[in-house]
Design a protein around this motif. Structure first.
Motif, mmCIF file in Angstrom:
data_model
loop_
_atom_site.group_PDB
_atom_site.id
_atom_site.type_symbol
_atom_site.label_atom_id
_atom_site.label_comp_id
_atom_site.label_asym_id
_atom_site.label_seq_id
_atom_site.Cartn_x
_atom_site.Cartn_y
_atom_site.Cartn_z
ATOM 1 N N VAL A 74 -6.824 -71.050 68.054
ATOM 2 C CA VAL A 74 -6.556 -72.199 68.935
ATOM 3 C C VAL A 74 -7.509 -72.228 70.126
ATOM 4 O O VAL A 74 -7.361 -73.058 71.027
ATOM 5 N N GLY A 75 -8.453 -71.306 70.165
ATOM 6 C CA GLY A 75 -9.463 -71.331 71.212
ATOM 7 C C GLY A 75 -8.965 -70.896 72.580
ATOM 8 O O GLY A 75 -9.537 -71.282 73.602
ATOM 9 N N HIS A 76 -7.908 -70.071 72.624
ATOM 10 C CA HIS A 76 -7.450 -69.592 73.934
ATOM 11 C C HIS A 76 -8.347 -68.451 74.393
ATOM 12 O O HIS A 76 -8.650 -67.545 73.608
ATOM 13 N N PRO A 77 -8.746 -68.449 75.687
ATOM 14 C CA PRO A 77 -9.759 -67.501 76.142
ATOM 15 C C PRO A 77 -9.239 -66.152 76.611
ATOM 16 O O PRO A 77 -9.996 -65.387 77.214
ATOM 17 N N TYR A 78 -7.972 -65.812 76.353
ATOM 18 C CA TYR A 78 -7.411 -64.552 76.882
ATOM 19 C C TYR A 78 -8.273 -63.355 76.487
ATOM 20 O O TYR A 78 -8.642 -63.190 75.325
#
Ligand SMILES: [Zn+2]
Length: 210
Positions: free
Chosen positions: A129-133
């Motif tokens: 989902v492209g989350h940058p965590y």
């Protein structure tokens, strides 16, 4: 009685992980489709400006003064902001917040280094989902996982006590990414030996805004 409208449903195959984006006020229901399955649940604040902000079990325990979640109680981030609230639970009510996600090192120590893990599921789901965590793997909310604490402080690892269709429902308090991993652990008895699928249902949550 007002009925919440399901807007989307994601099935998490046994031993795999999936991420869903939710808006503040939406409900997230996690269903144990066949029963006896632990789910590792992680929540991250959405949006670049929030960086690595994520649900923190240690900060949540400081707010609730409990080891384990109860209906009506919040889950807060490492910045002490509520990100989820537990609003309904049709399961027997056992949800662990003490045991780390299984990871490649855990399985290497058990002699199966190529085994899937909840940590790997988390990183793959965030990438999808492209989350940058970029922080370390957070302590999960281990839904349906029963780890009772004895009077002497010892922990017991018991099989998930859920029946088919049991579910736990959270309300998102922030725009968030919620990751659910169907724990692939089949070497200890928490999943009754055979990981099985979970479902993640997102509901509009009308009439239950915070
Ligand atoms: Zn796991």
């Amino acid at each position: 009685m007002q009925t919440d409208t399901m807007t989307r449903r994601v099935e998490v195959p046994g031993g795999a992980g999936r991420a869903v984006r939710v808006r503040a006020g939406e409900l997230v229901r996690i269903v144990d489709i066949l029963g006896g399955q632990v789910g590792d649940v992680f929540a991250f604040a959405a949006g670049e400006q929030h960086g690595n902000e994520h649900h923190s079990a240690e900060h949540t325990r400081a707010v609730t003064s409990r080891l384990f979640p109860a209906v009506g109680e919040p889950f807060v981030t490492d910045r002490r902001r509520p990100i989820l609230t537990l609003v309904a639970d049709t399961s027997p009510g056992h949800h662990d917040m003490l045991i780390a996600a299984c990871d490649p090192q855990r399985y290497a120590q058990l002699g199966v280094p190529d085994h899937r893990s909840c940590a790997t599921n988390l990183w793959e789901a965030l990438a999808a989902v492209g989350h940058p965590y970029t922080g370390p793997t957070p302590q999960p909310i281990n839904v349906f996982m029963r780890i009772p604490v004895g009077d002497d402080g010892t922990l017991s690892w018991l099989p998930a006590p859920t029946e088919a269709g049991d579910a736990i429902t959270f309300r998102a308090e922030l725009d968030a990414v919620v990751v659910v991993s169907s724990c692939p652990q089949d070497l200890v008895g928490i999943n009754r030996g055979a990981p099985s699928p979970l479902a993640v249902e997102v509901l509009a949550g009308q009439g239950r805004q915070p």
